[in-house]
Design a protein around this motif. Sequence first.
Motif, mmCIF file in Angstrom:
data_model
loop_
_atom_site.group_PDB
_atom_site.id
_atom_site.type_symbol
_atom_site.label_atom_id
_atom_site.label_comp_id
_atom_site.label_asym_id
_atom_site.label_seq_id
_atom_site.Cartn_x
_atom_site.Cartn_y
_atom_site.Cartn_z
ATOM 1 N N ALA A 176 0.830 -1.208 0.000
ATOM 2 C CA ALA A 176 0.000 0.000 0.000
ATOM 3 C C ALA A 176 0.859 1.251 0.000
ATOM 4 O O ALA A 176 1.917 1.289 0.613
ATOM 5 N N SER B 12 -3.042 0.751 -4.055
ATOM 6 C CA SER B 12 -2.046 -0.317 -4.022
ATOM 7 C C SER B 12 -0.818 0.102 -4.816
ATOM 8 O O SER B 12 -0.911 0.849 -5.787
ATOM 9 N N LYS C 30 -7.774 -0.355 -4.054
ATOM 10 C CA LYS C 30 -7.691 0.413 -2.805
ATOM 11 C C LYS C 30 -7.585 -0.512 -1.596
ATOM 12 O O LYS C 30 -8.282 -1.515 -1.506
ATOM 13 N N ILE C 31 -6.703 -0.138 -0.677
ATOM 14 C CA ILE C 31 -6.603 -0.809 0.617
ATOM 15 C C ILE C 31 -6.980 0.228 1.667
ATOM 16 O O ILE C 31 -6.255 1.203 1.874
ATOM 17 N N THR D 48 -7.987 1.318 5.620
ATOM 18 C CA THR D 48 -7.813 0.914 7.011
ATOM 19 C C THR D 48 -8.719 1.753 7.897
ATOM 20 O O THR D 48 -8.859 2.960 7.690
ATOM 21 N N PHE E 84 -8.616 -3.902 8.007
ATOM 22 C CA PHE E 84 -8.149 -3.766 6.630
ATOM 23 C C PHE E 84 -9.271 -4.193 5.699
ATOM 24 O O PHE E 84 -9.826 -5.280 5.844
ATOM 25 N N LEU F 55 -9.772 -5.536 -0.913
ATOM 26 C CA LEU F 55 -9.238 -6.833 -0.499
ATOM 27 C C LEU F 55 -10.335 -7.890 -0.613
ATOM 28 O O LEU F 55 -11.528 -7.561 -0.545
ATOM 29 N N THR G 285 -12.709 -8.252 4.424
ATOM 30 C CA THR G 285 -12.270 -7.339 5.468
ATOM 31 C C THR G 285 -11.779 -8.150 6.656
ATOM 32 O O THR G 285 -12.423 -9.094 7.083
ATOM 33 N N LEU H 102 -1.934 -10.730 5.166
ATOM 34 C CA LEU H 102 -1.365 -9.480 4.652
ATOM 35 C C LEU H 102 0.123 -9.549 4.347
ATOM 36 O O LEU H 102 0.724 -8.535 4.012
#
Length: 184
Positions: free
Chosen positions: A50, A81, A88-89, A91, A121, A125, A128, A166
Amino acid sequence: MKTATIAGALGLALLASTQSAAAQASTDPTFSLELRAAAVVPTFDIADAADVGPGFGFGVGYRVAPKVTLMADFDIGLRPSDADPDFKINTLHYMGKVGYDVFVGERVRVAVNLGAGMVQFGGDLPETKSYPAINAGAKVAIALSNSIDLLISPQGDIAFTKEADLGTTNAWVWPFGAGLRINF
């Protein structure tokens, strides 16, 4: 007799300092709300997946003693990314913290904080995932008025992730924020 005199003097000194601290605490705001914009910076292994991205945060604080504040902070980071800018990542950071004022001036207050909570996260992805996390940081408040502060808030969150999920067992993510604190 000498011991009783010393104990009495120490007791009076303690009572005077407690009342002085209580008087100071009654003049300080007790409750605060924060709104922050942030740059959310991943480091170490998670930085391989990321990039730095924008974020925002919200926080509440309750002063329980002249130099001690209990805090709850929520931050969100939106990161592209490294491999695919369309991936998109995201948090989400949920942290409970204790802050301690290390400097209190006429217009500036500097606090350090420690806490724990959870980092989630998600984004693009496959699913989650949520992980326990710890937090360390600081908050620098510059008074703009009696009830509004300019706030600078560098924070460090370490999520204890799973290597299989991850690619690392600890994801270091740093929300560096700035915004406003409203004191009540």
